[in-house]
Scaffold this active site. Structure first.
Site, PDB file in Angstrom:
ATOM      1  CG  HIS A  48      47.264  89.282 -12.916  1.00 31.55           C
ATOM      2  ND1 HIS A  48      45.610  88.323 -13.355  1.00 31.55           N
ATOM      3  CD2 HIS A  48      48.175  88.903 -13.637  1.00 31.55           C
ATOM      4  CE1 HIS A  48      46.374  88.299 -14.372  1.00 31.55           C
ATOM      5  NE2 HIS A  48      48.003  87.487 -14.479  1.00 31.55           N
ATOM      6  CD  GLU A  97      44.364  86.890 -10.423  1.00 30.74           C
ATOM      7  OE1 GLU A  97      43.914  88.151 -10.900  1.00 30.74           O
ATOM      8  OE2 GLU A  97      43.595  85.629 -11.033  1.00 30.74           O
TER       9      GLU A  97
END
Ligand code: GLP
Length: 245
Positions: free
Chosen positions: A138, A143
């Protein structure tokens, strides 16, 4: 992409600080995109030292940070605002009114994100964006699985990120589950990008991000498509990339 191999963490911090200070010297009224996490701390410390020596002037600089936890106030020691203030803003002559982070206390997520996008656009974009690398690839709090086309948005943190960030909190349950983060599109719009990576535990993801396929499952891999990326990494984190650089 340029890759600078640092001997160790202090060498990495000095090299990264050199690049940031070059940006400030070349363009005193630049917009710096800043990051939190453990990795940039040494670079911030070095910048403060150079400022104290009189070698750096932040009086015209504006900063925009990558992200902030949702539901945490600026006074909370775990907020990214508090972190930035401790590690940089209160230590140099930057004007507090020119330091921006998403507003973690804005409950209306759409408003918080739209306001932050508006700030970044009105500043004319970011000159140099500093980034760390999460263990799952990330960047900011983008994410795995995130669409590359997003600007600032609200994210649900993954279990892995919650666990990784637990070290800053009293217990796992105290780690916020959501954050506001610049999106990949925002990050990719920065004119220059500087990523700092340190430690053996980042070796696998560093190789995947820079030498694997470009895929939303490794958000940092998109950086392969940016025209001006500098990676400053220590030998431990570059262990798996040795034959490639
Ligand atoms: C957090 C931050 C990221 C940072 C990452 C890695 O999740 N939101 O911006 O890059 O941690 O942090 P560290 O440098 O401590 O490994």
């Amino acid at each position: 992409m340029r890759i600078y191999r640092a001997k160790d963490y202090s060498d990495l911090s000095r090299k990264a600080a050199n690049i940031i200070s070059a940006q400030v010297i070349m363009k005193p009224n630049c917009v710096l995109g800043l990051a939190t996490g453990s990795t940039p701390v040494g670079a911030y410390r070095q910048l403060v030292e150079w400022y104290r020596k009189g070698d750096l002037d932040f009086s015209e600089v504006t900063t925009v940070n990558l992200d902030e936890y949702r539901g945490i106030s600026r006074e909370n020691k775990q907020s990214y605002y508090y972190f930035m203030n401790e590690n940089l803003f209160s230590q140099v002559n930057i004007h507090k009114t020119r330091t921006f982070l998403p507003d973690g206390m804005e409950e209306d997520a759409r408003k918080a994100c739209a306001d932050y996008n508006q700030i970044i656009h009105s500043l004319g974009g970011v000159d140099l964006q500093l980034l760390g690398l999460g263990h799952n690839g990330h960047i900011g709090f983008n994410e795995p699985g995130i669409a590359f086309e997003t600007e600032t948005h609200c994210v649900n943190l993954t279990e892995r990120t919650i666990k990784a960030n637990m070290r800053f909190f009293l217990s796992e349950k105290d780690v916020p589950r959501q954050a506001y983060t610049m999106g990949i599109k925002t990050i990719m719009s920065a004119r220059k990008i500087l990523m700092v990576v340190s430690g053996e535990d980042k070796a696998d993801i560093l190789e995947e991000a820079f030498f694997g396929p470009v895929t939303p499952s490794v958000p940092a891999s998109i950086l392969q498509l940016h025209g001006d990326v500098t990676l400053v990494a220590d030998e431990a984190s570059l262990r798996k990339c040795k034959d490639r650089i």
